[in-house]
Design a protein around this motif. Structure first.
Motif, short mmCIF file in Angstrom:
data_model
loop_
_atom_site.label_atom_id
_atom_site.label_comp_id
_atom_site.label_asym_id
_atom_site.label_seq_id
_atom_site.Cartn_x
_atom_site.Cartn_y
_atom_site.Cartn_z
N GLU A 1 12.55 -12.86 14.13
CA GLU A 1 13.60 -13.62 14.80
C GLU A 1 13.07 -14.21 16.09
O GLU A 1 12.12 -13.71 16.67
CB GLU A 1 14.83 -12.74 15.14
N TRP B 1 14.79 -15.52 19.83
CA TRP B 1 15.94 -15.64 20.72
C TRP B 1 15.45 -16.44 21.92
O TRP B 1 14.42 -16.12 22.51
CB TRP B 1 16.42 -14.28 21.21
N GLY C 1 13.10 -15.37 9.87
CA GLY C 1 14.53 -15.09 9.86
C GLY C 1 15.28 -16.17 10.62
O GLY C 1 15.08 -17.36 10.40
N SER C 2 16.13 -15.76 11.54
CA SER C 2 16.95 -16.70 12.30
C SER C 2 16.34 -16.97 13.67
O SER C 2 15.69 -16.11 14.26
CB SER C 2 18.36 -16.12 12.50
N TYR D 1 17.81 -18.03 17.31
CA TYR D 1 19.03 -18.17 18.11
C TYR D 1 18.70 -18.89 19.40
O TYR D 1 17.82 -18.46 20.16
CB TYR D 1 19.63 -16.79 18.42
N TRP E 1 16.51 -27.83 9.06
CA TRP E 1 16.93 -26.47 9.35
C TRP E 1 18.42 -26.32 9.06
O TRP E 1 19.20 -27.24 9.35
CB TRP E 1 16.65 -26.12 10.81
N ARG E 2 18.82 -25.20 8.49
CA ARG E 2 20.24 -24.88 8.40
C ARG E 2 20.64 -24.43 9.80
O ARG E 2 20.15 -23.42 10.30
CB ARG E 2 20.50 -23.75 7.41
N CYS E 3 21.51 -25.17 10.43
CA CYS E 3 21.87 -24.86 11.81
C CYS E 3 23.38 -24.79 11.93
O CYS E 3 24.09 -25.69 11.49
CB CYS E 3 21.31 -25.92 12.75
N ARG F 1 22.37 -20.98 15.59
CA ARG F 1 21.47 -20.21 14.72
C ARG F 1 20.82 -21.20 13.75
O ARG F 1 21.52 -21.87 13.00
CB ARG F 1 22.21 -19.13 13.96
N ARG G 1 17.96 -21.64 10.65
CA ARG G 1 17.18 -20.94 9.63
C ARG G 1 16.51 -21.96 8.73
O ARG G 1 17.06 -23.04 8.49
CB ARG G 1 18.08 -20.03 8.80
#
Length: 196
Positions: free
Chosen positions: A125, A127, A152-153, A155, A176-178, A191, A193
Motif C-alpha cells: 500500500e 499512503w 494494493g491500494s 491512498y 487507475w480505478r479511483c 483510493r 488501484r
C-alpha cells in the motif's frame, strides 16, 4: 525562497514539536522549518490517518513525501511486521523522520531519497499527502513513477480547492480505478488501484 519540496532547504532552522496519537501511544515528533507543515499536524494528514486506519500487517508500505514522518510512523506503529518506506527528496525531512522513528523505537521505518529505493521493491500500500504545490506536471510524473509499484491500494489526501477532483479524473484517465473514500474539512481521500 525555500520550499518543503526542495532537496536542500535553505530556511533557517526553527525546531518544533508535534504530538501524534497512534496505536494507543502518543508520539512526540521533532519538526523544523523547511519541511511540510512543521508547526502542526497537517489537517489533510489528520484526515487521511482518521480515514485509513488499517494498513496491511506485513510487506512493504510507502509514505511518499514523508515530511517529518507522521504518516510513516503511523504505518510503522500500526504494522510492526511491515517495512515502511519513508520517501522524500527533502534531506531535512528525511533526517527528521529517521530521528523520530528512532526516538519512537520504530525500527521498521526505512528512510530514503526516491532514488535510493531499490527498483525491485513492490508496495502492498501507499499512503500519501502528496506535494501538490510542486505543480500538476511534476505531481503527475511523481505518481506515474510510484503508483505502478503498488500492488494494493494507494491512498492520497488532497485539498478540494487544490485539485482533488481533477486528480481523481486524471488517475481514472491514466487507467487507475479511483474512488473518493471520504470528504472532510475540505479534503478528499482518494483510493487508487490498478485496473489490470
Amino acid at each position: 525562497m525555500s520550499h518543503y519540496f526542495d532537496e536542500s532547504p535553505t530556511a533557517g532552522h526553527r525546531a518544533g514539536r508535534v504530538e501524534l496519537a497512534v496505536a494507543g501511544r502518543t508520539l512526540t515528533l521533532a519538526t523544523d522549518a523547511g519541511v511540510f507543515s512543521a508547526g502542526q499536524l497537517d489537517v489533510g494528514t489528520a484526515v487521511l490517518l482518521e480515514t485509513v486506519t488499517d494498513p496491511p500487517a506485513t510487506g512493504d508500505l510507502l509514505d511518499l513525501g514523508c515530511g517529518y514522518g507522521p504518516i510513516a510512523l503511523s504505518l510503522a506503529a500500526k504494522a510492526p511486521n511491515a517495512t515502511v518506506w519513508a520517501v522524500d527528496v527533502n534531506e531535512r525531512a528525511r533526517e527528521l523522520t529517521a530521528a523520530n522513528a528512532a526516538a519512537a523505537g520504530l525500527a521498521n521505518v526505512s528512510v530514503a531519497h526516491p532514488d535510493e529505493v531499490p527498483a525491485e521493491v513492490r508496495f502492498a500500500e501507499l499512503w500519501s499527502n502528496p506535494p501538490i504545490r510542486i505543480g500538476k506536471e511534476a505531481l503527475h510524473a511523481l505518481l506515474r513513477r510510484w503508483l505502478p509499484r503498488v500492488d494494493g491500494s494507494a491512498y492520497l489526501v488532497v485539498q478540494k480547492h487544490l485539485g482533488a477532483d481533477s486528480l481523481q479524473r486524471w488517475l481514472t484517465e491514466e487507467g487507475w480505478r479511483c474512488e473518493k473514500v471520504r470528504s472532510r474539512k475540505a479534503f478528499r481521500v482518494l483510493r487508487a488501484r490498478c485496473t489490470g
